[in-house]
Design a protein around this motif. Structure first.
Motif, PDB file in Angstrom:
ATOM      1  N   GLY A  79      47.075  50.071  35.090  1.00  0.00           N
ATOM      2  CA  GLY A  79      47.067  49.039  36.275  1.00  0.00           C
ATOM      3  C   GLY A  79      45.919  49.276  37.694  1.00  0.00           C
ATOM      4  O   GLY A  79      46.150  47.848  37.736  1.00  0.00           O
ATOM      5  N   VAL A  80      46.632  49.732  38.684  1.00  0.00           N
ATOM      6  CA  VAL A  80      45.926  49.834  39.628  1.00  0.00           C
ATOM      7  C   VAL A  80      44.064  50.095  39.321  1.00  0.00           C
ATOM      8  O   VAL A  80      43.702  49.200  40.251  1.00  0.00           O
ATOM      9  N   GLY A  81      43.879  51.013  38.809  1.00  0.00           N
ATOM     10  CA  GLY A  81      42.710  50.805  39.008  1.00  0.00           C
ATOM     11  C   GLY A  81      41.514  49.333  38.365  1.00  0.00           C
ATOM     12  O   GLY A  81      40.519  49.743  38.203  1.00  0.00           O
ATOM     13  N   ALA A  82      41.977  49.644  36.510  1.00  0.00           N
ATOM     14  CA  ALA A  82      41.442  48.536  36.003  1.00  0.00           C
ATOM     15  C   ALA A  82      41.629  46.622  36.608  1.00  0.00           C
ATOM     16  O   ALA A  82      40.806  46.646  37.393  1.00  0.00           O
ATOM     17  N   THR A  83      43.360  46.630  38.013  1.00  0.00           N
ATOM     18  CA  THR A  83      42.386  45.628  38.478  1.00  0.00           C
ATOM     19  C   THR A  83      41.721  46.209  40.014  1.00  0.00           C
ATOM     20  O   THR A  83      41.389  44.956  40.674  1.00  0.00           O
ATOM     21  N   TRP A  84      41.807  47.733  40.474  1.00  0.00           N
ATOM     22  CA  TRP A  84      40.807  47.450  41.378  1.00  0.00           C
ATOM     23  C   TRP A  84      39.074  47.444  40.905  1.00  0.00           C
ATOM     24  O   TRP A  84      38.087  46.716  41.487  1.00  0.00           O
ATOM     25  N   ALA A  85      39.200  47.504  39.640  1.00  0.00           N
ATOM     26  CA  ALA A  85      37.385  47.843  39.372  1.00  0.00           C
ATOM     27  C   ALA A  85      37.064  45.953  38.916  1.00  0.00           C
ATOM     28  O   ALA A  85      35.960  45.138  39.270  1.00  0.00           O
ATOM     29  N   ARG A  86      38.525  45.244  38.775  1.00  0.00           N
ATOM     30  CA  ARG A  86      38.097  43.907  38.655  1.00  0.00           C
ATOM     31  C   ARG A  86      37.556  43.185  40.201  1.00  0.00           C
ATOM     32  O   ARG A  86      36.872  42.348  40.200  1.00  0.00           O
ATOM     33  N   SER A  87      38.134  43.052  41.020  1.00  0.00           N
ATOM     34  CA  SER A  87      38.250  42.760  42.123  1.00  0.00           C
ATOM     35  C   SER A  87      37.284  43.092  42.875  1.00  0.00           C
ATOM     36  O   SER A  87      36.324  43.288  42.996  1.00  0.00           O
ATOM     37  N   LEU A  88      36.678  44.879  42.881  1.00  0.00           N
ATOM     38  CA  LEU A  88      35.496  45.309  43.421  1.00  0.00           C
ATOM     39  C   LEU A  88      34.377  44.738  42.233  1.00  0.00           C
ATOM     40  O   LEU A  88      32.990  44.271  42.529  1.00  0.00           O
ATOM     41  N   THR A  89      34.167  44.712  41.078  1.00  0.00           N
ATOM     42  CA  THR A  89      33.003  43.612  40.510  1.00  0.00           C
ATOM     43  C   THR A  89      33.137  42.410  40.948  1.00  0.00           C
ATOM     44  O   THR A  89      31.693  41.742  40.947  1.00  0.00           O
ATOM     45  N   GLY A  90      34.200  41.460  41.552  1.00  0.00           N
ATOM     46  CA  GLY A  90      34.162  40.326  41.833  1.00  0.00           C
ATOM     47  C   GLY A  90      33.527  40.360  43.078  1.00  0.00           C
ATOM     48  O   GLY A  90      33.037  39.443  43.922  1.00  0.00           O
TER      49      GLY A  90
END
Length: 526
Positions: free
Chosen positions: A288-299
């Motif tokens: 969960g942390v990694g996926a949210t991190w990736a989505r946030s950084l992509t934004g």
């Protein structure tokens, strides 16, 4: 048709103000501000017409009018946002021609608070020429042309920033170009001021600036009356041609841009990628942390609504360097100013998810996991940016001795801001442009209260970041290297502690408020 659109616009405005007391408060403040500015402008024009000579009056008219035009070109997009109450996209489905849409939008621009204030200010400029009756008569139609130019340039910039050829990528490119122009505004303005400083006293400076700007599209309309008063009829005629030609070019350019943005179907752009390519999702940790991190950084790396926050990274050092020099205190503290801006960029981060926030809630991740992912995404961009600014500023300004103190104050404020935002974004959602829209677009539903929330978040960040900031200031003032190191350690430790507390508190709040946040997002006007 124009009358119908104006009635619709003011009915929407009345309903909005009646429904939102805070927006009514903001509207009243806007009117009071416009009245105050108008009073100051009119008083200054009357004083100039009585006390100053022809050259000064010409300089005041041209410089002031040029500044007004630039304000119309940049202000609605960069400060207040594009007014979406009555815009081309909403009028396009109606059985009216593009020309009727343009006339209607011009009418709405003239009858808003900025338009009315500009009309009054432009007509008030006639008092500059009361000692030259013929010039005063000529000034009236030229003031009308100047005001129409202001409105058309505003509409053109708004249309370009809102859409290009119906493509999302086109809108992002236009938004990036506008951001680049903003970055160059400081150096260009400073260069002009430097040239004026070499020209002598204020009347001479105004005369020099008026002479140059009077032959450009932004100042030609305001220079005609001055040339008539001086008896320079041939230059006045040429400037009339420039002013009218500018107005015609803006109308033609706006028509083309309007056709491109509303007359072309939106095109869904796709990008072919290799099978199995996951982007940042395949690089960062799983879970969960990694996926949210990736989505946030992509934004942060691709979404113009996030990218516009990063404009301040090069903007502040450039402005301070050109205005105060690389030896000035402002340039040395650029990293702290940049950190203060980036620290509160995500104060309402959930708002940018839009209705896609439902996918976050349905994924089953806890609020604490979501908070950690968003903090890591923002920090992956913000922390390196602040460090780079601090190091570059130290290298350019020769302030290596102050680098630990500056880094302490900057990183402390940045990390504290992330912790505060972890809590605020679990409580606050505000209307924001949709994904693919211009990042500068104002959407219905924004209120005076929601605009003030950012200052509350900033205040909390400054209070919690005060220990590191105070130590940084003292270390810089006393040239104490050891105290600078203490400031750096304090900033990192306190910032990390606030982040941990913010993630814990914000996560618990988000677990409780998540469904209500989604409901409030869905209730925002489209």
């Amino acid at each position: 048709m124009v009358a119908a659109v104006l009635r619709l616009r003011y009915r929407l405005l009345g309903n909005t103000l009646a429904r939102s007391p805070w927006q009514l408060v903001g509207f009243v403040f806007g009117i009071l501000g416009a009245v105050w500015v108008l009073g100051a402008v009119i008083a200054g024009l009357v004083a100039a017409s009585i006390l100053q000579g022809l050259d000064t009056a010409r300089g005041i008219a041209v410089v002031g009018g040029s500044a007004l035009l630039l304000g119309w070109a940049l202000g609605p997009v960069l400060v207040a946002g594009a007014d979406a109450t009555v815009d081309a996209e909403r009028l396009a489905p109606l059985p009216i021609s593009s020309r009727q849409i343009m006339v209607a939008l011009t009418g709405t621009g003239l009858t808003g608070i900025p338009g009315i204030a500009t009309c009054i200010a432009a007509l008030s400029s006639v008092v500059l020429w009361i000692r030259w009756p013929v010039a005063a008569i000529v000034a009236v139609p030229m003031a009308v042309i100047a005001v129409l130019t202001c409105v058309l340039v505003s509409r053109l910039v708004t249309t370009l920033s809102s859409g290009l050829s119906g493509r999302r990528r086109g809108r992002e490119i236009v938004g990036t170009v506008v951001l680049g122009l903003v970055i160059m505004t400081g150096p260009i303005t400073t260069g002009i001021l430097s040239l004026l400083d070499a020209a002598g006293d204020l009347p001479t400076q105004l005369g020099t600036a008026g002479t140059v700007l009077g032959w450009t599209p932004i100042g030609a309309a305001w220079a005609v009356a001055g040339d008539v008063a001086a008896g320079s009829w041939l230059p006045a005629l040429f400037k009339v041609v420039i002013a009218v030609g500018t107005l015609a070019a803006l109308w033609f350019g706006w028509a083309r841009a309007l056709h491109a943005s509303t007359g072309t179907r939106p095109v869904q752009t796709t990008k072919a990628v290799k099978a199995g390519t996951l982007g940042l999702f395949g690089v960062l940790p799983t879970g969960g942390v990694g996926a949210t991190w990736a989505r946030s950084l992509t934004g942060w790396l691709r979404d113009p609504r996030y990218l516009r926050q990063l404009i301040f990274v090069p903007l502040f050092p450039a402005l301070f360097a050109f205005t105060g020099g690389v030896d000035g205190g402002g340039f040395g503290a650029s990293a702290i100013i940049v950190a203060m801006t980036l620290a509160i960029a995500g104060y309402a981060d959930v708002s940018y998810d839009g209705t896609a926030f439902a996918a976050v809630l349905s994924s089953g991740i806890t609020g604490r996991v979501d908070r950690w992912g968003r903090v890591l995404g923002a920090a992956s961009v913000g922390v390196p940016a602040v460090i780079v600014v601090a190091v570059v500023v130290a290298a350019v300004g020769g302030g290596w001795d102050h680098l630990p103190a500056v880094l302490g104050g900057a990183l402390g404020l940045l990390l504290v801001g992330y912790g505060v935002s972890a809590v605020s974004s679990a409580l606050i959602v505000v209307p924001v442009p949709r994904a693919g829209d211009s990042p500068f677009k104002t959407v219905p539903g924004q209120t005076f209260a929601s605009g003030m929330l950012v200052f509350a978040v900033l205040g909390a960040s400054l209070v919690l970041g005060a220990p590191a900031l105070i130590l940084a200031v003292v270390a810089t003032a006393t040239a104490s290297a050891s105290l600078g190191v203490v400031a750096l350690v304090t900033g990192v430790v306190v910032g990390a502690g606030v982040i941990v507390a913010g993630v814990f508190i914000g996560g618990r709040i988000l677990d409780r408020t998540g469904p209500s946040l989604l409901q409030r997002i869905k209730a925002f006007p489209i």
